[in-house]
Design a protein around this motif. Structure first.
Motif, PDB file in Angstrom:
ATOM      1  N   UNK A  79       0.824  -1.522   0.132  1.00  0.00           N
ATOM      2  CA  UNK A  79      -0.196  -0.660  -0.012  1.00  0.00           C
ATOM      3  C   UNK A  79       1.180   0.837   0.047  1.00  0.00           C
ATOM      4  N   UNK A  80       1.019   1.734  -1.391  1.00  0.00           N
ATOM      5  CA  UNK A  80       2.267   3.281  -1.487  1.00  0.00           C
ATOM      6  C   UNK A  80       1.140   4.083  -1.016  1.00  0.00           C
ATOM      7  N   UNK A  81       1.751   4.803  -0.115  1.00  0.00           N
ATOM      8  CA  UNK A  81       0.842   6.494   1.050  1.00  0.00           C
ATOM      9  C   UNK A  81       1.314   7.891   0.683  1.00  0.00           C
ATOM     10  N   UNK A  82       0.751   8.644   0.757  1.00  0.00           N
ATOM     11  CA  UNK A  82       1.173   9.983   0.736  1.00  0.00           C
ATOM     12  C   UNK A  82       1.152  10.733   2.112  1.00  0.00           C
ATOM     13  N   UNK A  83       2.534  10.590   2.593  1.00  0.00           N
ATOM     14  CA  UNK A  83       2.456  11.125   4.427  1.00  0.00           C
ATOM     15  C   UNK A  83       2.698  12.708   3.809  1.00  0.00           C
ATOM     16  N   UNK A  84       1.247  13.461   3.688  1.00  0.00           N
ATOM     17  CA  UNK A  84       0.975  14.852   4.012  1.00  0.00           C
ATOM     18  C   UNK A  84       1.445  15.602   5.055  1.00  0.00           C
ATOM     19  N   UNK A  85       1.748  15.314   6.424  1.00  0.00           N
ATOM     20  CA  UNK A  85       2.099  15.842   7.473  1.00  0.00           C
ATOM     21  C   UNK A  85       2.414  17.354   7.182  1.00  0.00           C
ATOM     22  N   UNK A  86       2.156  18.102   7.532  1.00  0.00           N
ATOM     23  CA  UNK A  86       2.845  19.695   7.591  1.00  0.00           C
ATOM     24  C   UNK A  86       4.495  19.758   7.700  1.00  0.00           C
ATOM     25  N   UNK A  87       4.767  19.107   8.605  1.00  0.00           N
ATOM     26  CA  UNK A  87       6.280  19.042   8.799  1.00  0.00           C
ATOM     27  C   UNK A  87       6.428  18.275   8.417  1.00  0.00           C
ATOM     28  N   UNK A  88       6.447  17.336   8.029  1.00  0.00           N
ATOM     29  CA  UNK A  88       7.214  16.004   7.452  1.00  0.00           C
ATOM     30  C   UNK A  88       8.317  16.812   6.907  1.00  0.00           C
ATOM     31  N   UNK A  89       9.785  15.705   7.092  1.00  0.00           N
ATOM     32  CA  UNK A  89      10.723  16.281   6.579  1.00  0.00           C
ATOM     33  C   UNK A  89      11.029  14.936   5.294  1.00  0.00           C
ATOM     34  N   UNK A  90      11.688  15.573   4.073  1.00  0.00           N
ATOM     35  CA  UNK A  90      12.142  14.248   3.354  1.00  0.00           C
ATOM     36  C   UNK A  90      12.540  12.977   4.040  1.00  0.00           C
ATOM     37  N   UNK A  91      11.359  12.417   2.936  1.00  0.00           N
ATOM     38  CA  UNK A  91      11.574  11.369   3.528  1.00  0.00           C
ATOM     39  C   UNK A  91      10.998  10.107   2.930  1.00  0.00           C
ATOM     40  N   UNK A  92      11.099   8.820   3.354  1.00  0.00           N
ATOM     41  CA  UNK A  92      10.676   7.390   3.184  1.00  0.00           C
ATOM     42  C   UNK A  92      10.451   6.318   3.275  1.00  0.00           C
ATOM     43  N   UNK A  93       9.429   5.405   4.148  1.00  0.00           N
ATOM     44  CA  UNK A  93      10.010   4.769   5.171  1.00  0.00           C
ATOM     45  C   UNK A  93       8.771   3.667   4.780  1.00  0.00           C
ATOM     46  N   UNK A  94       9.096   2.220   5.585  1.00  0.00           N
ATOM     47  CA  UNK A  94       7.970   1.515   5.320  1.00  0.00           C
ATOM     48  C   UNK A  94       7.557   1.113   6.510  1.00  0.00           C
ATOM     49  N   UNK A  95       6.381   1.086   6.954  1.00  0.00           N
ATOM     50  CA  UNK A  95       6.223   0.521   7.670  1.00  0.00           C
ATOM     51  C   UNK A  95       5.116  -0.973   7.550  1.00  0.00           C
ATOM     52  N   UNK A  96       4.152  -1.591   8.471  1.00  0.00           N
ATOM     53  CA  UNK A  96       2.933  -2.550   8.446  1.00  0.00           C
ATOM     54  C   UNK A  96       2.062  -1.657   9.490  1.00  0.00           C
ATOM     55  N   UNK A  97       0.784  -2.596   8.532  1.00  0.00           N
ATOM     56  CA  UNK A  97      -0.290  -1.908   9.484  1.00  0.00           C
ATOM     57  C   UNK A  97      -0.852  -3.041  10.051  1.00  0.00           C
ATOM     58  N   UNK A  98      -1.822  -3.206  10.707  1.00  0.00           N
ATOM     59  CA  UNK A  98      -2.864  -3.605  11.707  1.00  0.00           C
ATOM     60  C   UNK A  98      -2.400  -4.954  11.332  1.00  0.00           C
ATOM     61  N   UNK A  99      -2.902  -5.019   9.963  1.00  0.00           N
ATOM     62  CA  UNK A  99      -3.477  -6.312   9.519  1.00  0.00           C
ATOM     63  C   UNK A  99      -2.349  -6.731   8.440  1.00  0.00           C
ATOM     64  N   UNK A 100      -1.026  -6.503   9.088  1.00  0.00           N
ATOM     65  CA  UNK A 100       0.359  -7.197   7.675  1.00  0.00           C
ATOM     66  C   UNK A 100       0.579  -6.967   7.219  1.00  0.00           C
ATOM     67  N   UNK A 101      -0.312  -6.013   6.216  1.00  0.00           N
ATOM     68  CA  UNK A 101      -0.519  -5.268   4.727  1.00  0.00           C
ATOM     69  C   UNK A 101       1.389  -4.110   5.108  1.00  0.00           C
ATOM     70  N   UNK A 102       2.232  -4.483   3.910  1.00  0.00           N
ATOM     71  CA  UNK A 102       3.174  -3.442   3.724  1.00  0.00           C
ATOM     72  C   UNK A 102       2.418  -2.097   3.370  1.00  0.00           C
ATOM     73  N   UNK A 103       2.828  -1.087   3.860  1.00  0.00           N
ATOM     74  CA  UNK A 103       2.655   0.639   3.761  1.00  0.00           C
ATOM     75  C   UNK A 103       4.411   1.071   3.277  1.00  0.00           C
ATOM     76  N   UNK A 104       3.947   1.740   2.221  1.00  0.00           N
ATOM     77  CA  UNK A 104       5.368   2.397   1.842  1.00  0.00           C
ATOM     78  C   UNK A 104       4.736   4.049   2.117  1.00  0.00           C
ATOM     79  N   UNK A 105       5.462   4.776   2.589  1.00  0.00           N
ATOM     80  CA  UNK A 105       4.896   5.953   2.719  1.00  0.00           C
ATOM     81  C   UNK A 105       6.213   7.224   2.523  1.00  0.00           C
TER      82      UNK A 105
END
Length: 238
Positions: A79-105
């Protein structure tokens, strides 16, 4: 208004408009921001948003196929998503949601910062590779092991209470970082092959590091020197 806030205000509505390729994005655009038509959004912002959506749509199925081939027991439906927080730095990261689905933000400043499709493809592929290589699980195991080792050693030395907690926290930090550089290089190598298989030039994509601050070879640093990362990409593609 800061530049990052301006980019965010323009970027997120445009990404929503372009999301027909099933690249989900948050819908948390501040209501106080004026709505704009696509024609009113600067051309460079339109191009960057379109690049992200197009590249994500092309990289995701290749990353999913690589994941299923190399780690068939994992959930490989990225699941590829945009981290649209106003204070977010130049960054990309990977995590897993509560159902085990991999997320690329990917943060909005990162989407605006990359210069071409190859760089965007390499960044997305690198994050996908972290999941394939099980780096989150391996880091958690290393963190727990470090905490246990340091706490046990402190207890044998007679520590208790706050001193024991401090030892455990120190061990956890060291444990989380001991393999961090190796994980990044491994993700660079796997990601380079994913980007290549998706039809992008991973060598050109890795030129992103030429514009990035070089962390150097710091003891227990979280990232290896940029030159090492470029070399890992080159080796992976030979």
């Amino acid at each position: 208004m800061r530049k990052a806030q301006i980019i965010r205000a323009l970027f997120v509505p445009l990404l929503l408009a372009l999301a027909a390729c099933d690249v989900p994005v948050p819908t948390s655009t501040p209501p106080s921001q004026p709505s704009q038509t696509t024609e009113e959004i600067p051309a460079d912002v339109r191009a960057a948003a379109r690049r992200f959506v197009t590249v994500a749509d092309r990289v995701e199925p290749v990353a999913e196929a690589a994941c299923r081939a190399q780690a068939p027991d994992l959930n490989c439906d990225y699941n590829i998503v945009v981290d649209d927080r106003a204070d977010a730095p130049i960054n990309a990261f990977q995590m897993v949601d509560d159902k085990g689905r991999p997320v690329i933000a990917v943060t909005v400043p990162m989407i605006a910062y990359v210069q071409n499709d190859d760089e965007m493809a390499f960044i997305l592929s690198h994050e996908a590779a972290h999941h394939i290589a099980r780096h989150l699980d391996r880091r958690r195991e290393s963190t727990r092991a470090g905490a246990l080792i340091f706490a046990s050693a402190a207890a044998r030395g007679g520590a208790s209470g706050a001193a024991l907690d401090t030892a455990a926290r120190l061990g956890a930090v060291l444990g989380s970082r001991v393999y961090a550089k190796d994980y990044e290089l491994e993700a660079d190598a796997i990601g380079a092959r994913i980007a290549r298989d998706a039809g992008y030039n991973a060598i050109n994509g890795a030129r992103y590091f030429e514009r990035s601050p070089d962390p150097g070879n710091r003891f227990l640093g979280t990232h290896p020197p940029n030159a090492n990362r470029v070399e890992a990409v080159r080796r992976a593609l030979r």
